[in-house]
Design a protein around this motif. Structure first.
Motif, PDB file in Angstrom:
ATOM      1  N   ASN A  28      -3.781  13.411 -17.518  1.00  0.00           N
ATOM      2  CA  ASN A  28      -4.408  12.111 -17.333  1.00  0.00           C
ATOM      3  C   ASN A  28      -3.386  10.988 -17.198  1.00  0.00           C
ATOM      4  OD1 ASN A  28      -6.059  13.961 -19.017  1.00  0.00           O
ATOM      5  ND2 ASN A  28      -7.611  12.450 -18.568  1.00  0.00           N
ATOM      6  N   VAL A  29      -2.324  11.065 -17.983  1.00  0.00           N
ATOM      7  CA  VAL A  29      -1.395   9.933 -17.983  1.00  0.00           C
ATOM      8  C   VAL A  29      -0.241  10.139 -17.015  1.00  0.00           C
ATOM      9  CG1 VAL A  29      -1.918   9.154 -20.308  1.00  0.00           C
ATOM     10  CG2 VAL A  29      -0.148  10.867 -19.979  1.00  0.00           C
ATOM     11  N   TRP A  30      -0.101  11.362 -16.499  1.00  0.00           N
ATOM     12  CA  TRP A  30       1.044  11.600 -15.642  1.00  0.00           C
ATOM     13  C   TRP A  30       0.609  12.233 -14.313  1.00  0.00           C
ATOM     14  CZ3 TRP A  30       2.503  17.078 -15.945  1.00  0.00           C
ATOM     15  CH2 TRP A  30       3.465  17.429 -15.000  1.00  0.00           C
ATOM     16  N   ARG A  31      -0.153  13.332 -14.358  1.00  0.00           N
ATOM     17  CA  ARG A  31      -0.503  14.011 -13.120  1.00  0.00           C
ATOM     18  C   ARG A  31      -1.513  13.198 -12.297  1.00  0.00           C
ATOM     19  NH1 ARG A  31      -3.252  18.791 -11.083  1.00  0.00           N
ATOM     20  NH2 ARG A  31      -1.789  20.358 -10.342  1.00  0.00           N
ATOM     21  N   PHE A  32      -2.527  12.691 -12.967  1.00  0.00           N
ATOM     22  CA  PHE A  32      -3.551  11.924 -12.248  1.00  0.00           C
ATOM     23  C   PHE A  32      -2.947  10.722 -11.515  1.00  0.00           C
ATOM     24  CE2 PHE A  32      -6.642   8.471 -12.115  1.00  0.00           C
ATOM     25  CZ  PHE A  32      -7.690   9.056 -11.433  1.00  0.00           C
ATOM     26  N   PRO A  33      -2.196   9.866 -12.212  1.00  0.00           N
ATOM     27  CA  PRO A  33      -1.644   8.707 -11.493  1.00  0.00           C
ATOM     28  C   PRO A  33      -0.736   9.114 -10.335  1.00  0.00           C
ATOM     29  CG  PRO A  33      -1.418   8.415 -13.851  1.00  0.00           C
ATOM     30  CD  PRO A  33      -1.902   9.809 -13.644  1.00  0.00           C
ATOM     31  N   TYR A  34       0.071  10.175 -10.497  1.00  0.00           N
ATOM     32  CA  TYR A  34       0.945  10.471  -9.370  1.00  0.00           C
ATOM     33  C   TYR A  34       0.188  11.111  -8.221  1.00  0.00           C
ATOM     34  CZ  TYR A  34       2.292  15.517  -9.863  1.00  0.00           C
ATOM     35  OH  TYR A  34       2.320  16.870  -9.907  1.00  0.00           O
ATOM     36  N   MET A  35      -0.924  11.763  -8.507  1.00  0.00           N
ATOM     37  CA  MET A  35      -1.718  12.288  -7.395  1.00  0.00           C
ATOM     38  C   MET A  35      -2.400  11.143  -6.658  1.00  0.00           C
ATOM     39  SD  MET A  35      -3.213  15.900  -8.486  1.00  0.00           S
ATOM     40  CE  MET A  35      -2.679  16.808  -7.084  1.00  0.00           C
ATOM     41  N   TYR A  37      -1.207   8.280  -6.384  1.00  0.00           N
ATOM     42  CA  TYR A  37      -0.107   7.691  -5.614  1.00  0.00           C
ATOM     43  C   TYR A  37       0.198   8.515  -4.356  1.00  0.00           C
ATOM     44  CZ  TYR A  37       4.742   6.544  -4.521  1.00  0.00           C
ATOM     45  OH  TYR A  37       5.896   6.217  -3.883  1.00  0.00           O
ATOM     46  N   ASP A  38       0.273   9.834  -4.536  1.00  0.00           N
ATOM     47  CA  ASP A  38       0.609  10.711  -3.410  1.00  0.00           C
ATOM     48  C   ASP A  38      -0.462  10.715  -2.328  1.00  0.00           C
ATOM     49  OD1 ASP A  38       3.026  11.566  -4.245  1.00  0.00           O
ATOM     50  OD2 ASP A  38       2.398  13.552  -4.905  1.00  0.00           O
ATOM     51  N   TYR A  39      -1.713  10.631  -2.746  1.00  0.00           N
ATOM     52  CA  TYR A  39      -2.802  10.835  -1.790  1.00  0.00           C
ATOM     53  C   TYR A  39      -3.560   9.576  -1.438  1.00  0.00           C
ATOM     54  CZ  TYR A  39      -2.042  15.805  -2.489  1.00  0.00           C
ATOM     55  OH  TYR A  39      -1.489  17.053  -2.543  1.00  0.00           O
ATOM     56  N   GLY A  40      -2.891   8.435  -1.480  1.00  0.00           N
ATOM     57  CA  GLY A  40      -3.541   7.255  -0.943  1.00  0.00           C
ATOM     58  C   GLY A  40      -4.631   6.664  -1.803  1.00  0.00           C
ATOM     59  N   ALA A  41      -4.319   6.427  -3.074  1.00  0.00           N
ATOM     60  CA  ALA A  41      -5.089   5.535  -3.919  1.00  0.00           C
ATOM     61  C   ALA A  41      -6.584   5.842  -3.998  1.00  0.00           C
ATOM     62  CB  ALA A  41      -4.846   4.106  -3.481  1.00  0.00           C
ATOM     63  N   TYR A 214      -3.689   0.394  -6.272  1.00  0.00           N
ATOM     64  CA  TYR A 214      -4.398   1.518  -6.906  1.00  0.00           C
ATOM     65  C   TYR A 214      -5.820   1.628  -6.362  1.00  0.00           C
ATOM     66  CZ  TYR A 214      -6.466   3.966 -11.091  1.00  0.00           C
ATOM     67  OH  TYR A 214      -7.114   4.802 -11.961  1.00  0.00           O
ATOM     68  N   LEU A 215      -6.468   0.481  -6.210  1.00  0.00           N
ATOM     69  CA  LEU A 215      -7.912   0.514  -5.960  1.00  0.00           C
ATOM     70  C   LEU A 215      -8.297   0.222  -4.521  1.00  0.00           C
ATOM     71  CD1 LEU A 215      -8.930  -1.131  -9.301  1.00  0.00           C
ATOM     72  CD2 LEU A 215      -9.063   1.265  -8.641  1.00  0.00           C
ATOM     73  N   ASP A 216      -7.338   0.113  -3.658  1.00  0.00           N
ATOM     74  CA  ASP A 216      -7.636  -0.225  -2.279  1.00  0.00           C
ATOM     75  C   ASP A 216      -7.972   1.039  -1.491  1.00  0.00           C
ATOM     76  OD1 ASP A 216      -7.800  -1.523   0.081  1.00  0.00           O
ATOM     77  OD2 ASP A 216      -5.638  -1.469   0.468  1.00  0.00           O
ATOM     78  N   PRO A 217      -9.240   1.205  -1.097  1.00  0.00           N
ATOM     79  CA  PRO A 217      -9.577   2.472  -0.439  1.00  0.00           C
ATOM     80  C   PRO A 217      -9.159   2.473   1.024  1.00  0.00           C
ATOM     81  CG  PRO A 217     -11.548   1.145  -0.745  1.00  0.00           C
ATOM     82  CD  PRO A 217     -10.400   0.314  -1.204  1.00  0.00           C
ATOM     83  N   ASN A 218      -8.580   3.560   1.428  1.00  0.00           N
ATOM     84  CA  ASN A 218      -8.338   3.741   2.842  1.00  0.00           C
ATOM     85  C   ASN A 218      -9.189   4.948   3.231  1.00  0.00           C
ATOM     86  OD1 ASN A 218      -7.527   4.223   5.368  1.00  0.00           O
ATOM     87  ND2 ASN A 218      -5.345   4.463   4.909  1.00  0.00           N
ATOM     88  N   PHE A 219     -10.389   4.654   3.750  1.00  0.00           N
ATOM     89  CA  PHE A 219     -11.355   5.743   3.909  1.00  0.00           C
ATOM     90  C   PHE A 219     -10.882   6.818   4.871  1.00  0.00           C
ATOM     91  CE2 PHE A 219     -14.025   2.266   2.276  1.00  0.00           C
ATOM     92  CZ  PHE A 219     -14.433   2.902   1.123  1.00  0.00           C
TER      93      PHE A 219
END
Ligand code: PHE
Length: 508
Positions: A28-35, A37-41, A214-219
């Motif tokens: 939750n604190v490490w894998r989730f945020p970097y995913m 980040y990796d996959y476009g917010a 973080y929260l900007d969706p790129n559909f």
């Protein structure tokens, strides 16, 4: 009807806290945020939520429900479906064994950083911020040139690993009654620490930029199939599924205890924690880009870099109390991992062994902890990080997903998804409809199989995983075959006589 267990959670809420503790961890604190980040917010968040409902919740209901139904850990559950299925339960036990062998090493790095950040060993200010990468790879890991060069174990890290295992043993050796009680405190303290990190993060300059990002969706990113693979594997990882432990935790639920509400609460509580941790992390990233004047895309946040390189850089740049926040962050990191680690060791390894062979739980716990500690020393060597990565790919991707496919088939078609559904519905406030049967029988195995084939085999067979030499990368497949082979062995042995090896004081 199967013989009921005597080992139980003392209160119904203890299951919820213990299962939440297993779910909420480094993921939750490490894998989730970097995913993210990796996959476009936010596009990743959307896929995450869809897959949480489509596969995550049905899958956790299946594991917890089958555990309660059969009153056994994973191998006993599958042996209960049919003798020939028992190995389907042992494979994830092998997975849990491998995962906890390195998960505890990552926790030990965090413990190292509790000390080194309290004195800001890599330096403060901009020069400190730039030194964090070298500090992590050279000073902390003394990394070697490749997986072929192991070198020797790092003394201090071995000590920290021993401390980590000692704490795990203390929590788990008496089984569910204590695990349930302790998990409440572990979770509440972890949340408080996370809130402190969050408050520090969102009050920093530049935080808003990070959060917008973080929260900007790129559909359009939703069309990227890799994003869906990533989200599916994150759902399985974060809910601690496919690792045997959830069956055991389910088996400690009283016969009349609820499954649906609790498991849904766990799934949603875990997702909320990830989402919240994302705020803490991205506000901080916003500050990093602001203070160093670089765009978000250029900050190295992938993988371990996020926790052990980027976060320490932020600490260096904080206006004040760097050591304090550093110690809090890394202690939180260690502590939040703790309840996942004892879940894997106890639910994933000890319970299946004690169930099968009738062994005493305390002694089994002791032996399992010692063996896993000894294996963990491998990852504290200079080449350890490479092996950690290779074992991670094997266990946390292949074994996890493939054993999930097999489990869904065995439960869905062998045991009968409808039998499971009716069993769960007997004690639930709200009933699962017949849609559940089809999710277990078809959707779950097909989605997981698709991810393993296209996100795994196709990729790893065309180029060596992680850019490692072929002999090292192919260890993934060697380990897969070996663990699969090992899974068939216990089936040849008759089960031990005593079902519960608990002491009378724990019986109720
Ligand atoms: N769910 C835990 C986390 O998110 C990790 C974990 C994975 C725990 C697998 C158990 C099994 O960190």
């Amino acid at each position: 009807m199967e013989e009921a267990r005597t080992e139980r959670w003392i209160r119904p809420r203890h299951f919820i806290f213990a299962a939440l503790g297993s779910a909420i961890g480094l993921g939750n604190v490490w894998r989730f945020p970097y995913m993210v980040y990796d996959y476009g917010a936010a596009a990743f968040l959307i896929a995450y939520i869809i897959l949480l409902f489509l596969i995550g919740i049905p899958w956790i209901l299946m594991e917890v429900g089958m555990g309660r139904r059969m009153q056994r850990g994973a191998p006993g559950v599958f042996a209960g479906i049919g003798k020939k299925w028992e190995w389907v339960g042992w494979w994830p036990v092998c997975g849990a064994f491998l995962i906890v062998s390195y998960y505890t090493v990552i926790m030990s790095w965090a413990l190292y950083y509790v000390g080194s950040s309290s004195v800001m060993a890599w330096g403060v200010g901009e020069s400190g911020a730039k030194a964090t990468e070298g500090f992590f790879f050279n000073q902390v890991l003394s990394i070697s040139s490749g997986p072929g060069v192991l070198g020797s174990p790092t003394g201090l890290m071995v000590l920290l690993l021993a401390i980590t295992w000692a704490v795990i043993f203390l929590v788990m050796h008496k089984g569910a009654p204590i695990i349930g009680r302790v998990s409440q405190y572990v979770m509440i303290i972890s949340w408080i620490l996370l809130v402190i990190i969050f408050i520090r993060g969102v009050t920093l300059a530049g935080a808003a930029d990070g959060l917008n990002w973080y929260l900007d969706p790129n559909f359009a990113d939703l069309l990227n199939i890799k994003l869906w693979f990533g989200a599916a594997s994150q759902i399985a990882f974060t809910l601690s599924l496919g690792m045997a432990g959830m069956y055991a935790y389910g088996s400690f639920i009283a016969r009349k205890g609820d499954v649906t509400n609790s498991a849904t609460t766990v799934s949603l509580g875990n997702a909320a924690t990830s989402f919240f941790a994302g705020y803490a992390v991205f506000s901080t990233v916003g500050y990093l880009t602001y203070a160093m004047a670089v765009p978000v895309e250029e900050v190295s946040l992938s993988g371990l870099g996020l926790a052990f390189v980027a976060y320490p850089s932020v600490l260096s740049l904080l206006p004040a109390a760097q050591g304090f926040f550093g110690a809090i962050f890394f202690f939180m990191f260690w502590f939040i991992g703790l309840s996942s680690a004892y879940f894997l060791a106890y639910g994933g390894v000890v319970t299946p062994l004690a169930d099968k062979f009738g062994w005493n739980r305390v002694k089994t716990s002791l032996v399992v902890c010692i063996v896993l500690f000894l294996i963990g020393i491998l990852y504290t060597t200079q080449g350890g990080l490479y092996w950690l990565d290779i074992v991670d790919r094997t266990a946390c991707f292949y074994v996890l997903l493939l054993s999930g496919v097999l489990a869904a088939i065995a439960v869905g078609w062998g045991f009968g998804a409808d039998n499971l559904r009716q069993h769960i519905n007997e004690t639930s406030d709200f009933s699962l409809g017949t849609w559940f049967n089809w999710v277990i029988k078809l959707v779950l195995p097909i989605v997981l199989l698709f991810v393993v084939i296209y996100g795994g085999f196709v990729k790893d067979l065309s180029e060596p995983y992680g850019g490692y030499p072929v002999w090292a990368a192919s260890m993934i497949f060697v380990l897969l075959v070996v663990t699969l082979g090992v899974s068939f062995l216990p089936q040849l042995v008759k089960s031990g006589s005593s079902m519960d090896s608990g002491t009378s004081e724990e019986r109720r």
